[in-house]
Motif scaffolding. Structure first.
Motif, PDB file in Angstrom:
ATOM      1  N   ALA A 182      53.772  31.236  31.076  1.00 33.66           N
ATOM      2  CA  ALA A 182      54.725  32.327  30.854  1.00 33.66           C
ATOM      3  C   ALA A 182      55.127  32.456  29.394  1.00 33.66           C
ATOM      4  O   ALA A 182      55.562  33.524  28.956  1.00 33.66           O
ATOM      5  CB  ALA A 182      55.975  32.099  31.710  1.00 33.66           C
ATOM      6  N   ILE A 183      55.000  31.379  28.628  1.00 31.16           N
ATOM      7  CA  ILE A 183      55.409  31.394  27.225  1.00 31.16           C
ATOM      8  C   ILE A 183      54.302  31.909  26.315  1.00 31.16           C
ATOM      9  O   ILE A 183      54.551  32.562  25.314  1.00 31.16           O
ATOM     10  CB  ILE A 183      55.841  29.977  26.791  1.00 31.16           C
ATOM     11  CG1 ILE A 183      57.100  29.571  27.556  1.00 31.16           C
ATOM     12  CG2 ILE A 183      56.074  29.896  25.293  1.00 31.16           C
ATOM     13  CD1 ILE A 183      57.590  28.186  27.230  1.00 31.16           C
ATOM     14  N   LEU A 184      53.062  31.605  26.659  1.00 32.72           N
ATOM     15  CA  LEU A 184      51.903  31.934  25.813  1.00 32.72           C
ATOM     16  C   LEU A 184      51.851  33.428  25.478  1.00 32.72           C
ATOM     17  O   LEU A 184      52.073  34.277  26.345  1.00 32.72           O
ATOM     18  CB  LEU A 184      50.638  31.498  26.548  1.00 32.72           C
ATOM     19  CG  LEU A 184      49.287  31.630  25.840  1.00 32.72           C
ATOM     20  CD1 LEU A 184      48.333  30.566  26.374  1.00 32.72           C
ATOM     21  CD2 LEU A 184      48.680  33.009  26.054  1.00 32.72           C
ATOM     22  N   LYS A 185      51.536  33.739  24.194  1.00 37.26           N
ATOM     23  CA  LYS A 185      51.402  35.120  23.762  1.00 37.26           C
ATOM     24  C   LYS A 185      50.036  35.331  23.111  1.00 37.26           C
ATOM     25  O   LYS A 185      49.512  34.441  22.429  1.00 37.26           O
ATOM     26  CB  LYS A 185      52.508  35.489  22.764  1.00 37.26           C
ATOM     27  CG  LYS A 185      53.879  35.577  23.415  1.00 37.26           C
ATOM     28  CD  LYS A 185      53.916  36.649  24.485  1.00 37.26           C
ATOM     29  CE  LYS A 185      55.190  36.623  25.278  1.00 37.26           C
ATOM     30  NZ  LYS A 185      55.164  37.579  26.415  1.00 37.26           N
ATOM     31  N   ALA A 186      49.478  36.523  23.328  1.00 41.11           N
ATOM     32  CA  ALA A 186      48.145  36.836  22.820  1.00 41.11           C
ATOM     33  C   ALA A 186      48.212  37.892  21.729  1.00 41.11           C
ATOM     34  O   ALA A 186      48.967  38.864  21.824  1.00 41.11           O
ATOM     35  CB  ALA A 186      47.257  37.323  23.961  1.00 41.11           C
ATOM     36  N   VAL A 187      47.403  37.673  20.697  1.00 40.92           N
ATOM     37  CA  VAL A 187      47.217  38.652  19.628  1.00 40.92           C
ATOM     38  C   VAL A 187      45.751  39.049  19.641  1.00 40.92           C
ATOM     39  O   VAL A 187      44.867  38.194  19.585  1.00 40.92           O
ATOM     40  CB  VAL A 187      47.592  38.065  18.259  1.00 40.92           C
ATOM     41  CG1 VAL A 187      47.266  39.067  17.147  1.00 40.92           C
ATOM     42  CG2 VAL A 187      49.072  37.685  18.224  1.00 40.92           C
ATOM     43  N   VAL A 188      45.484  40.331  19.760  1.00 35.59           N
ATOM     44  CA  VAL A 188      44.105  40.819  19.762  1.00 35.59           C
ATOM     45  C   VAL A 188      43.608  40.942  18.323  1.00 35.59           C
ATOM     46  O   VAL A 188      44.300  41.519  17.480  1.00 35.59           O
ATOM     47  CB  VAL A 188      44.000  42.176  20.481  1.00 35.59           C
ATOM     48  CG1 VAL A 188      42.595  42.753  20.346  1.00 35.59           C
ATOM     49  CG2 VAL A 188      44.367  42.024  21.962  1.00 35.59           C
ATOM     50  N   VAL A 189      42.432  40.383  18.061  1.00 40.22           N
ATOM     51  CA  VAL A 189      41.796  40.475  16.738  1.00 40.22           C
ATOM     52  C   VAL A 189      40.440  41.130  16.960  1.00 40.22           C
ATOM     53  O   VAL A 189      39.503  40.497  17.443  1.00 40.22           O
ATOM     54  CB  VAL A 189      41.627  39.089  16.091  1.00 40.22           C
ATOM     55  CG1 VAL A 189      41.017  39.229  14.700  1.00 40.22           C
ATOM     56  CG2 VAL A 189      42.971  38.366  16.014  1.00 40.22           C
ATOM     57  N   SER A 190      40.344  42.423  16.630  1.00 41.86           N
ATOM     58  CA  SER A 190      39.133  43.158  17.008  1.00 41.86           C
ATOM     59  C   SER A 190      38.836  44.298  16.037  1.00 41.86           C
ATOM     60  O   SER A 190      39.747  44.827  15.392  1.00 41.86           O
ATOM     61  CB  SER A 190      39.300  43.737  18.422  1.00 41.86           C
ATOM     62  OG  SER A 190      38.201  44.538  18.784  1.00 41.86           O
ATOM     63  N   ALA A 191      37.552  44.663  15.983  1.00 42.67           N
ATOM     64  CA  ALA A 191      37.129  45.826  15.187  1.00 42.67           C
ATOM     65  C   ALA A 191      37.313  47.113  15.980  1.00 42.67           C
ATOM     66  O   ALA A 191      37.260  48.211  15.414  1.00 42.67           O
ATOM     67  CB  ALA A 191      35.667  45.668  14.779  1.00 42.67           C
TER      68      ALA A 191
END
Length: 348
Positions: A78-87
């Motif tokens: 529940a704590i984990l956060k995602a950052v998208v790194v994409s072209a």
């Protein structure tokens, strides 16, 4: 303490760049990076490293893409956060990623200064989420030890400035005592004594709460309850009658063939009392309670009550005699009372 970051990307060059660009952070133990080449492998890595706090994920990957991975993450942590790194930074992909829980979006080719700012921002947010969850957990634990009335009182904006301020309230106090428990406790192991006592306490508390009262404190094998608000006296007596009935129906079969037929003696009094925090503000050890002669008399009435008796005094009897069936017991001498007190037993 380092922040564990999972990088999910099928481009092997990115791993080398990450290690080069963040070598100082890695050396200072600020960041710890783990790498996966697709979403499926990322799930395995998270299972192996449940303390991962940030995921940097590409979108276009084999086996499991980044958008699918985003849908799987909330169930894992529940704590984990995602950052998208994409072209693939078109508005459709950005919107889809955000709707699936992405915290932020970084475009390729990667500006590592911008990425570091984004990571730091995400770390701060994760810390805030963790603190909020910890506060919720502590609050839930607090509710197990402190009545909700007290918690609501502590939530007032002026609470800190009025720790030792008291008020005069009109209320009813009830003292319940489990009869014969001291004697039975001498024959049982301590763990059985605690479990048995908690069983009876739970029944008493349920009866109090059902009538809108709150438990002020537990004292040995006794319970002090307070009722405030509309019809507080009637509700207190209804609670006492319900508790007596409930306790009487619970004969305990104990170890070594010992039987214990529980009963409860009850004292009730109503009137004005002082309500507030009692204790030491310097020590920061306070007890939110009610005190006064009304409270003392209720305890004295309980002390002379026989098993399954509910006792009240003359003034209380006059208030409820048309609503409840009572029987005059007579005059008794109570501790610290100069004159005898006329008492009545509430029958039904």
């Amino acid at each position: 303490m380092s922040t564990k970051i999972l990088v999910v990307d099928d481009e092997t060059d990115l791993e080398l760049l990450i290690k080069q660009k963040f070598r100082r952070k890695i050396r200072e133990n600020a960041y710890e990076f783990i790498f996966a080449s697709n979403g499926q492998e990322a799930l395995t890595k998270i299972a192996e490293h449940p303390d991962v706090e940030i995921v940097l994920s590409d979108l276009n990957m084999p086996i499991m893409d980044g958008l699918t991975l985003l849908t799987k993450l909330p169930a894992l942590n529940a704590i984990l956060k995602a950052v998208v790194v994409s072209a693939y930074g078109d508005m459709n992909n950005i919107r889809t990623a955000m709707n699936r829980g992405a915290f932020d979006f970084v475009m390729k080719p990667v500006d590592f200064s911008d990425l570091e700012i984004t990571i730091e921002k995400t770390i701060t947010y994760v810390a805030q989420v963790r603190e909020t969850l910890r506060a919720i957990q502590e609050n839930n634990i607090l509710k197990m030890y402190v009545d909700e009335t007290v918690i609501n009182f502590m939530a007032r904006p002026e609470f800190e400035n009025s720790l030792l301020v008291s008020e005069i309230v009109e209320a009813t106090v009830v003292f319940f005592d489990i009869c014969g428990f001291t004697a039975i406790s001498e024959k049982l192991p301590p763990d059985q004594v605690v479990n048995l006592l908690n069983t009876y306490f739970d029944q008493i508390v349920k009866g109090v709460i059902a009538q809108g009262g709150y438990v002020d404190k537990f004292m040995g094998d006794a319970v002090m309850a307070v009722f405030r608000g509309t019809h507080h006296l009637d509700r207190a007596i209804d609670a006492a009658l319900a508790v007596r009935q409930q306790i009487q129906t619970n004969q305990a079969q104990l170890s070594e063939g010992i039987q214990f037929q529980p009963s409860v003696s009850t004292g009730i009094n109503t009137g004005e009392m002082v309500s507030g925090n009692i204790g030491s503000a310097s020590l920061r050890r306070l007890d939110y309670t009610v005190i006064g002669d009304t409270v003392n008399l209720a305890q004295r009435l309980q002390s002379v009550a026989k098993p399954n008796q509910i006792l009240i005094n003359e003034s209380t009897y006059q208030l409820i005699k048309e609503s409840f069936q009572c029987e005059r017991v007579g005059e008794v001498n109570l501790k610290n009372k100069a004159n005898p007190v006329t008492i009545y037993e509430v029958l039904a």
